[in-house]
Design a protein around this motif. Sequence first.
Motif, PDB file in Angstrom:
ATOM      1  N   LEU A 243      10.506   4.425  11.196  1.00 53.07           N
ATOM      2  CA  LEU A 243      10.468   3.706  12.345  1.00 53.07           C
ATOM      3  C   LEU A 243      11.042   4.650  13.660  1.00 53.07           C
ATOM      4  O   LEU A 243      11.802   5.209  13.667  1.00 53.07           O
ATOM      5  N   TYR A 244      10.215   4.382  14.639  1.00 48.06           N
ATOM      6  CA  TYR A 244      10.234   5.334  15.874  1.00 48.06           C
ATOM      7  C   TYR A 244      10.108   4.464  17.031  1.00 48.06           C
ATOM      8  O   TYR A 244       9.153   3.913  17.062  1.00 48.06           O
ATOM      9  N   VAL A 245      10.975   4.563  18.058  1.00 47.52           N
ATOM     10  CA  VAL A 245      10.974   3.801  19.403  1.00 47.52           C
ATOM     11  C   VAL A 245      10.503   5.047  20.463  1.00 47.52           C
ATOM     12  O   VAL A 245      11.856   5.464  20.631  1.00 47.52           O
ATOM     13  N   ASP A 246       9.539   5.193  21.222  1.00 43.65           N
ATOM     14  CA  ASP A 246       9.582   6.016  21.964  1.00 43.65           C
ATOM     15  C   ASP A 246       9.805   7.563  21.785  1.00 43.65           C
ATOM     16  O   ASP A 246      10.239   8.480  22.330  1.00 43.65           O
ATOM     17  N   GLY A 247       9.261   7.719  20.397  1.00 40.63           N
ATOM     18  CA  GLY A 247       9.352   8.990  19.779  1.00 40.63           C
ATOM     19  C   GLY A 247      10.766   9.454  19.188  1.00 40.63           C
ATOM     20  O   GLY A 247      10.918  10.399  18.317  1.00 40.63           O
TER      21      GLY A 247
ATOM     22  N   LEU B  50      -1.076   7.539   6.786  1.00 43.27           N
ATOM     23  CA  LEU B  50      -0.153   7.951   7.742  1.00 43.27           C
ATOM     24  C   LEU B  50      -1.261   8.758   8.716  1.00 43.27           C
ATOM     25  O   LEU B  50      -2.238   9.236   8.552  1.00 43.27           O
ATOM     26  N   LEU B  51      -0.573   8.933  10.099  1.00 44.89           N
ATOM     27  CA  LEU B  51      -1.020   9.507  11.015  1.00 44.89           C
ATOM     28  C   LEU B  51      -0.421  10.754  11.306  1.00 44.89           C
ATOM     29  O   LEU B  51       0.766  11.161  11.019  1.00 44.89           O
TER      30      LEU B  51
ATOM     31  N   PHE C 283       6.564   1.578  19.799  1.00 46.93           N
ATOM     32  CA  PHE C 283       7.089   1.741  18.284  1.00 46.93           C
ATOM     33  C   PHE C 283       5.984   2.380  17.471  1.00 46.93           C
ATOM     34  O   PHE C 283       4.897   2.089  17.732  1.00 46.93           O
ATOM     35  N   LEU C 284       6.523   2.761  16.455  1.00 46.86           N
ATOM     36  CA  LEU C 284       5.660   3.054  15.217  1.00 46.86           C
ATOM     37  C   LEU C 284       6.318   3.057  14.075  1.00 46.86           C
ATOM     38  O   LEU C 284       7.640   3.546  13.811  1.00 46.86           O
ATOM     39  N   LEU C 285       5.904   2.291  13.061  1.00 45.97           N
ATOM     40  CA  LEU C 285       6.448   1.975  11.874  1.00 45.97           C
ATOM     41  C   LEU C 285       5.439   2.600  10.861  1.00 45.97           C
ATOM     42  O   LEU C 285       4.405   2.037  10.866  1.00 45.97           O
ATOM     43  N   SER C 286       5.834   3.321   9.777  1.00 49.80           N
ATOM     44  CA  SER C 286       5.055   3.959   8.767  1.00 49.80           C
ATOM     45  C   SER C 286       5.714   3.588   7.313  1.00 49.80           C
ATOM     46  O   SER C 286       6.720   3.542   7.393  1.00 49.80           O
ATOM     47  N   LYS C 287       4.814   3.899   6.462  1.00 50.81           N
ATOM     48  CA  LYS C 287       5.219   4.072   5.025  1.00 50.81           C
ATOM     49  C   LYS C 287       4.652   4.925   4.139  1.00 50.81           C
ATOM     50  O   LYS C 287       3.311   5.240   4.212  1.00 50.81           O
ATOM     51  N   ASN C 288       5.274   5.768   3.559  1.00 56.57           N
ATOM     52  CA  ASN C 288       5.017   6.792   2.627  1.00 56.57           C
ATOM     53  C   ASN C 288       5.673   6.753   1.290  1.00 56.57           C
ATOM     54  O   ASN C 288       6.802   7.381   0.997  1.00 56.57           O
TER      55      ASN C 288
ATOM     56  N   ASN D 135       0.858  -1.310   0.086  1.00 62.21           N
ATOM     57  CA  ASN D 135       0.098   0.066   0.053  1.00 62.21           C
ATOM     58  C   ASN D 135       0.845   1.125   0.119  1.00 62.21           C
ATOM     59  O   ASN D 135       1.971   1.206   0.502  1.00 62.21           O
ATOM     60  N   GLU D 136       0.292   2.326  -0.685  1.00 59.04           N
ATOM     61  CA  GLU D 136       1.052   3.631  -0.522  1.00 59.04           C
ATOM     62  C   GLU D 136       1.542   4.167   0.764  1.00 59.04           C
ATOM     63  O   GLU D 136       2.559   4.714   0.978  1.00 59.04           O
ATOM     64  N   ASN D 137       0.613   4.148   1.721  1.00 62.49           N
ATOM     65  CA  ASN D 137       0.592   4.293   2.775  1.00 62.49           C
ATOM     66  C   ASN D 137       0.156   3.401   3.956  1.00 62.49           C
ATOM     67  O   ASN D 137      -0.781   2.930   3.621  1.00 62.49           O
ATOM     68  N   TYR D 138       0.935   3.526   5.079  1.00 66.76           N
ATOM     69  CA  TYR D 138       0.368   2.618   6.060  1.00 66.76           C
ATOM     70  C   TYR D 138       1.084   2.901   7.539  1.00 66.76           C
ATOM     71  O   TYR D 138       2.126   3.573   7.294  1.00 66.76           O
ATOM     72  N   THR D 139       0.426   2.829   8.539  1.00 68.91           N
ATOM     73  CA  THR D 139       1.139   3.187  10.147  1.00 68.91           C
ATOM     74  C   THR D 139       0.617   1.922  10.937  1.00 68.91           C
ATOM     75  O   THR D 139      -0.383   1.227  10.964  1.00 68.91           O
TER      76      THR D 139
END
Length: 339
Positions: A277-281, A327-328, A266-271, A190-194
């Motif tokens: 990739l972010y861990v604790d911000g 995306l968020l 954690f937050l993993l996103s695709k654009n 997908n083009e974007n996801y979170t």
Amino acid sequence: MRKIFFFVLFILIGCGNEENEKLKNTLFEEPGLSTSHNQIITLYSNNPYDIIINYNAPCGYNKLKFEFDLGNVLLITTPSKNSKSGKIKIRLNSKKSGKGVFKIILTDNCDQNTDLSFQISVQESLGYDGLLANYDFSNNAEDKSGNGNNAEVYGVVLTKDRNGNDNAAYKFDGIDDYIVISKEFFNIGNENYTISGWFFIDEIKKQNQNILNIIPSFGLSLDWNKTDNPFVVSFSLNTNPEIESWNIASSIGVLGSVGEKKWHHFLLSKNKNTWGLYVDGVGNSFYFNSNPIDKYFGVSLGKKSSLDSSSNYFKGKLDDFYFFDRLLNRDEIKYLMEN
């Protein structure tokens, strides 16, 4: 004589009523309600929540009554009339934020009542547009998004979450525990996801601990302490999960204050061609020329989703996984990290 007759009749009727009451109390115990659910529940507005309650009514079930001032109550499983025991499944639909009480009252055929109360806290929902699946792991692994992407648990046990709530996260033993969402709901191309979630590592030195993986394994993977990138959270990508390789990225990690005995977000996103990739911000964005195949897959949590006997089992706790096909924004990410 007439007065004496009425007096005697009154005594007989009175005695009869007393005997009936004694009969009720002697032959039929009072009804009861019980549940394995935590009776302190946090909900999100416009996000349904299911509760299963056990009932016991020796005199026979008669009726139910609900009290909930923060939303609506839907009775999914209705008890059979005159039944002596069973399960009641209820869905709470919260319509406004705040704190309140949900109360269920059961009346049996002997006009005896029993009730059970839950302390409810309803928080404002983040935008649910594009929400594919949500697993808060409160008492079960059901998908709370309403999309029906329910998970199956294997060996994991319910435990306290990061806020101290009982039965609100899952604990993995690092040997053979895992969770599977077999329904193919997540498109890695997908083009974007979170993807957002929380993890707690019990054994920080254990290598190759898989947090998240699509099914089959070689498509998208999120891991802790990979052999080729130790003591960091990292992700790997492949164009086609059915080919056993990581031909886009392998063990791309971010440094952070990850340690034992502490919850981490954690937050993993695709654009498009950029992954973050972010861990604790704290984290980075990474650009790659290739993209994974445009196809939907299932997801596993806590192990590498393959027949490999090692399977990279995770040892610790996981909680509050969200999957979005978009995306968020900053406020939404902040909300996930703080709630």
